[in-house]
Design a protein around this motif. Structure first.
Motif, mmCIF file in Angstrom:
data_model
loop_
_atom_site.group_PDB
_atom_site.id
_atom_site.type_symbol
_atom_site.label_atom_id
_atom_site.label_comp_id
_atom_site.label_asym_id
_atom_site.label_seq_id
_atom_site.Cartn_x
_atom_site.Cartn_y
_atom_site.Cartn_z
ATOM 1 N N PRO A 98 0.801 -1.227 0.000
ATOM 2 C CA PRO A 98 0.000 0.000 0.000
ATOM 3 C C PRO A 98 0.831 1.273 0.000
ATOM 4 C CG PRO A 98 0.109 -0.870 2.222
ATOM 5 C CD PRO A 98 0.851 -1.849 1.346
ATOM 6 N N VAL A 99 2.151 1.128 -0.152
ATOM 7 C CA VAL A 99 3.037 2.285 -0.200
ATOM 8 C C VAL A 99 3.792 2.266 -1.523
ATOM 9 C CG1 VAL A 99 3.284 2.334 2.309
ATOM 10 C CG2 VAL A 99 4.951 1.067 0.925
ATOM 11 N N THR A 100 4.454 3.364 -1.828
ATOM 12 C CA THR A 100 5.184 3.481 -3.085
ATOM 13 C C THR A 100 6.517 2.740 -3.000
ATOM 14 O OG1 THR A 100 4.168 5.621 -3.509
ATOM 15 C CG2 THR A 100 6.176 5.118 -4.729
ATOM 16 N N THR A 101 6.862 2.058 -4.087
ATOM 17 C CA THR A 101 8.111 1.305 -4.137
ATOM 18 C C THR A 101 8.961 1.792 -5.313
ATOM 19 O OG1 THR A 101 6.992 -0.419 -5.421
ATOM 20 C CG2 THR A 101 7.202 -0.769 -3.048
ATOM 21 N N VAL A 102 10.275 1.756 -5.103
ATOM 22 C CA VAL A 102 11.243 2.159 -6.124
ATOM 23 C C VAL A 102 12.333 1.103 -6.199
ATOM 24 C CG1 VAL A 102 12.885 3.923 -6.887
ATOM 25 C CG2 VAL A 102 10.867 4.601 -5.582
ATOM 26 N N ALA A 103 12.690 0.700 -7.405
ATOM 27 C CA ALA A 103 13.868 -0.140 -7.608
ATOM 28 C C ALA A 103 14.897 0.672 -8.380
ATOM 29 C CB ALA A 103 13.510 -1.409 -8.364
ATOM 30 N N ILE A 104 16.109 0.726 -7.857
ATOM 31 C CA ILE A 104 17.231 1.380 -8.531
ATOM 32 C C ILE A 104 18.176 0.270 -8.965
ATOM 33 C CG2 ILE A 104 19.077 3.071 -8.371
ATOM 34 C CD1 ILE A 104 16.438 4.388 -7.876
ATOM 35 N N ALA A 105 18.269 0.017 -10.270
ATOM 36 C CA ALA A 105 18.949 -1.185 -10.737
ATOM 37 C C ALA A 105 20.101 -0.869 -11.678
ATOM 38 C CB ALA A 105 17.958 -2.115 -11.440
ATOM 39 N N ARG A 123 10.653 2.165 -11.605
ATOM 40 C CA ARG A 123 11.658 1.170 -11.999
ATOM 41 C C ARG A 123 12.780 1.928 -12.716
ATOM 42 N NH1 ARG A 123 6.654 -0.185 -13.045
ATOM 43 N NH2 ARG A 123 6.839 0.225 -15.290
ATOM 44 N N VAL A 124 13.792 2.282 -11.949
ATOM 45 C CA VAL A 124 14.845 3.170 -12.429
ATOM 46 C C VAL A 124 16.064 2.348 -12.849
ATOM 47 C CG1 VAL A 124 16.330 5.117 -11.856
ATOM 48 C CG2 VAL A 124 14.012 4.981 -10.882
ATOM 49 N N ALA A 125 16.381 2.411 -14.125
ATOM 50 C CA ALA A 125 17.542 1.704 -14.660
ATOM 51 C C ALA A 125 18.732 2.652 -14.699
ATOM 52 C CB ALA A 125 17.238 1.179 -16.060
ATOM 53 N N GLU A 182 21.885 8.364 -15.060
ATOM 54 C CA GLU A 182 23.259 8.129 -14.635
ATOM 55 C C GLU A 182 23.253 7.860 -13.128
ATOM 56 O OE1 GLU A 182 25.607 7.886 -16.750
ATOM 57 O OE2 GLU A 182 24.681 8.798 -18.519
ATOM 58 N N GLU A 183 24.249 7.138 -12.659
ATOM 59 C CA GLU A 183 24.268 6.753 -11.245
ATOM 60 C C GLU A 183 24.263 7.964 -10.313
ATOM 61 O OE1 GLU A 183 26.524 3.593 -8.288
ATOM 62 O OE2 GLU A 183 27.218 3.888 -10.354
ATOM 63 N N GLU A 184 24.913 9.048 -10.731
ATOM 64 C CA GLU A 184 24.974 10.217 -9.862
ATOM 65 C C GLU A 184 23.617 10.911 -9.702
ATOM 66 O OE1 GLU A 184 27.022 11.344 -13.823
ATOM 67 O OE2 GLU A 184 26.934 9.628 -12.458
ATOM 68 N N ALA A 185 22.658 10.559 -10.529
ATOM 69 C CA ALA A 185 21.316 11.150 -10.427
ATOM 70 C C ALA A 185 20.384 10.339 -9.534
ATOM 71 C CB ALA A 185 20.707 11.298 -11.820
ATOM 72 N N THR A 186 20.923 9.298 -8.881
ATOM 73 C CA THR A 186 20.087 8.390 -8.106
ATOM 74 C C THR A 186 19.325 9.101 -6.990
ATOM 75 O OG1 THR A 186 21.517 6.496 -8.559
ATOM 76 C CG2 THR A 186 20.096 6.352 -6.636
ATOM 77 N N GLU A 187 20.015 9.914 -6.212
ATOM 78 C CA GLU A 187 19.343 10.571 -5.087
ATOM 79 C C GLU A 187 18.232 11.496 -5.556
ATOM 80 O OE1 GLU A 187 19.709 9.604 -2.021
ATOM 81 O OE2 GLU A 187 21.162 8.172 -2.816
ATOM 82 N N GLY A 188 18.437 12.145 -6.686
ATOM 83 C CA GLY A 188 17.386 12.985 -7.241
ATOM 84 C C GLY A 188 16.162 12.177 -7.633
ATOM 85 N N ALA A 189 16.387 10.991 -8.198
ATOM 86 C CA ALA A 189 15.269 10.122 -8.583
ATOM 87 C C ALA A 189 14.502 9.647 -7.349
ATOM 88 C CB ALA A 189 15.780 8.933 -9.384
ATOM 89 N N ILE A 190 15.236 9.310 -6.295
ATOM 90 C CA ILE A 190 14.570 8.892 -5.059
ATOM 91 C C ILE A 190 13.793 10.058 -4.459
ATOM 92 C CG2 ILE A 190 14.947 8.085 -2.699
ATOM 93 C CD1 ILE A 190 17.362 6.511 -3.769
ATOM 94 N N GLY A 191 14.377 11.261 -4.495
ATOM 95 C CA GLY A 191 13.688 12.441 -3.974
ATOM 96 C C GLY A 191 12.404 12.727 -4.718
ATOM 97 N N ALA A 192 12.426 12.577 -6.038
ATOM 98 C CA ALA A 192 11.215 12.804 -6.833
ATOM 99 C C ALA A 192 10.150 11.774 -6.500
ATOM 100 C CB ALA A 192 11.554 12.769 -8.322
ATOM 101 N N ALA A 193 10.560 10.521 -6.323
ATOM 102 C CA ALA A 193 9.598 9.475 -5.964
ATOM 103 C C ALA A 193 9.010 9.742 -4.582
ATOM 104 C CB ALA A 193 10.275 8.114 -5.997
ATOM 105 N N HIS A 194 9.837 10.229 -3.663
ATOM 106 C CA HIS A 194 9.362 10.544 -2.313
ATOM 107 C C HIS A 194 8.347 11.682 -2.363
ATOM 108 C CE1 HIS A 194 9.498 12.651 1.595
ATOM 109 N NE2 HIS A 194 9.502 11.413 2.070
ATOM 110 N N ALA A 195 8.629 12.698 -3.160
ATOM 111 C CA ALA A 195 7.693 13.823 -3.259
ATOM 112 C C ALA A 195 6.341 13.361 -3.784
ATOM 113 C CB ALA A 195 8.279 14.903 -4.167
#
Length: 249
Positions: A98-105, A123-125, A182-195
């Protein structure tokens, strides 16, 4: 032989986000029984502690290389079948959260690892990653209904029948991945998913998930059970592993 990590899954909670690291890089973060049970337990813990976002990541080069076959020589068909069925139950649980899930692969995202990636909302590649569903090569029908729901019946058949790896851009084009970064953008992707996950209250997010989740869990489980019940499961897996090893050489 490389030393096995103490904990197969390491949780990093931060406020209402729980990052769960698959932490067996020496085995490609492959899904063995201990990792499956640890991941299940850490998900329960994250929910109990009020997580609104669960992030799955992999230590080392590879997100998850599939089913852990390190002890294949010592187990029989029955134990192997139960392990595979247990993975499907975990995949169904994650898909229904029931919560949002993110995979960073990153790296290799193969077999059950690709199915784990596929059950998440985001699903972040990472650039350079590759994805494959080789299960049909040894008679395994795992997560096919969910995959077809993501990429369509025709594309799912092509991926499953071919069994070969597809690069990250192709995964994005098919809809298997929702983003390629790119790998360095990972935290930004997680932040967007959190928002996105916290913009609405938890009850509304859970209700939306329930209404937009289309899966035939019973059908997927039945198809998997029939495939693992065919005589010679271990022999088929051993034959597949031998072919892959020979091809690499």
């Amino acid at each position: 032989m490389s030393e096995v990590s103490a904990a197969p899954v390491v949780a990093e909670p931060h406020e209402d986000t729980a990052t769960l690291w698959l932490s067996r890089p020496e085995r490609g973060n492959a899904l063995g029984p201990d990792m499956v049970e640890a991941l299940d337990a850490e998900i329960d813990r994250a929910l109990a502690e009020g997580a609104r976002l669960i992030v799955l990541r992999g230590r080392g080069r590879n997100f998850c290389t599939g089913l852990d076959l390190a002890d294949l020589d010592t187990i029989g068909d029955g134990d192997l079948a139960l392990r595979i069925l247990r993975i499907e139950m975990l995949l169904q649980k994650i898909h229904a959260l029931p919560v949002t899930t993110v995979a960073i692969a990153g790296g290799r995202v193969f077999g059950a690892g690709a199915d784990l990636f596929a059950v998440c909302d985001h699903r972040v590649a990472l650039r350079g990653s590759s994805f494959a569903f080789p299960g049909p090569a040894f008679g395994l029908v795992l997560g096919t209904g969910r995959l077809a729901g993501l990429v369509g019946d025709t594309a799912a058949r092509q991926l499953l029948l071919a069994g070969g790896a597809v690069e990250a851009q192709r995964a994005l084009d098919l809809g298997l991945a929702t983003a390629l970064i790119e790998e360095e953008a990972t935290e930004g992707a997680i932040g967007a998913a959190h928002a996105a996950a916290t913009r609405l209250d938890a009850a509304t997010v859970a209700a939306l998930h329930g209404r937009t989740r289309h899966a035939d869990d019973a059908g997927d489980l039945a198809a998997l059970a029939r495939s693992v019940a065919r005589p010679g499961l271990k022999a088929r897996v051993e034959s597949y592993r031998a072919r892959v090893t020979a091809a690499r050489r």
